[in-house]
Design an enzyme around this catalytic site. Structure first.
Site, PDB file in Angstrom:
ATOM      1  CG  HIS A  41      45.702  46.242  42.118  1.00 32.06           C
ATOM      2  ND1 HIS A  41      45.179  45.362  43.326  1.00 32.06           N
ATOM      3  CD2 HIS A  41      46.045  45.207  41.193  1.00 32.06           C
ATOM      4  CE1 HIS A  41      44.975  44.040  42.851  1.00 32.06           C
ATOM      5  NE2 HIS A  41      45.745  43.998  41.520  1.00 32.06           N
ATOM      6  CG  HIS A 127      39.775  43.581  35.776  1.00 30.56           C
ATOM      7  ND1 HIS A 127      40.640  42.895  35.044  1.00 30.56           N
ATOM      8  CD2 HIS A 127      39.849  42.872  37.092  1.00 30.56           C
ATOM      9  CE1 HIS A 127      41.333  42.016  35.679  1.00 30.56           C
ATOM     10  NE2 HIS A 127      40.837  41.756  36.795  1.00 30.56           N
TER      11      HIS A 127
END
Length: 179
Positions: A41, A127
């Site tokens: 995620h 990220h």
């Protein structure tokens, strides 16, 4: 006790493709813990432990803040680390620079602050965390790595997740918001 966070969801087909990439990366990079591919995620706001009323208010405010926000394209662009270069604590897949993602994060972040959450103030560094805690005998050297296949995807959902530390995968969706 469970912790909660809002995140931009990664489509299932990208998670499956990343699982294959991560299996290859595990052969080259000995990190102590690898993230389950279903837990990938992009964190937008980490809330920590929270009472139900406060979570309900955050959900309402996030829903209002992102209402009408259009889905947008993202791309996984490469690999990087956080922590000491020779012994990183986090190994991650990076994302293209995206004004849409920065604006989405700002809306979610501000809605959570408005709901009364104290959020961390580090700069947003989008990220996908792949692994944690380098345990190689040699210093980490990711410079020769070209194993990550670039992936494009449509970012079209924000999710409130609950953390369950005793399960794998460990993140349960609590509420979803379609863009």
């Amino acid at each position: 006790m469970s912790h909660y966070f809002f995140a931009a969801a990664i489509p299932d087909e990208i998670k499956a493709a990343m699982k294959d990439n991560m299996e290859e990366l595990k052969q080259q990079f000995p990190f102590r813990r690898w993230v389950h591919h279903e837990d990938l995620h992009i964190t937008l706001a980490f809330l920590g432990a929270a009472p139900e009323e406060k979570l309900d208010m955050a959900c309402r405010l996030v829903g209002e803040a992102i209402h009408g926000y259009a889905p947008f394209e993202m791309e996984i662009t490469g690999l990087g680390t956080f922590g000491r270069k020779e012994q990183p604590r986090v190994f991650w897949a990076g994302l293209n620079k995206s004004e849409e993602l920065n604006n989405l994060r700002a809306r979610v972040f501000q809605a959570c602050e408005k709901a009364g959450f104290q959020l961390e103030t580090r700069p947003f560094a989008p990220h996908l965390t792949l692994a944690r805690n380098w345990q190689g005998e040699e210093p980490f050297d990711g410079s020769s790595n070209d194993m990550l296949k670039l992936r494009r995807f449509l970012l079209d959902e924000v999710v409130l997740y609950r953390t369950n530390m005793d399960r794998v995968p460990k993140y349960d969706p609590v509420k979803q918001f379609r863009l």
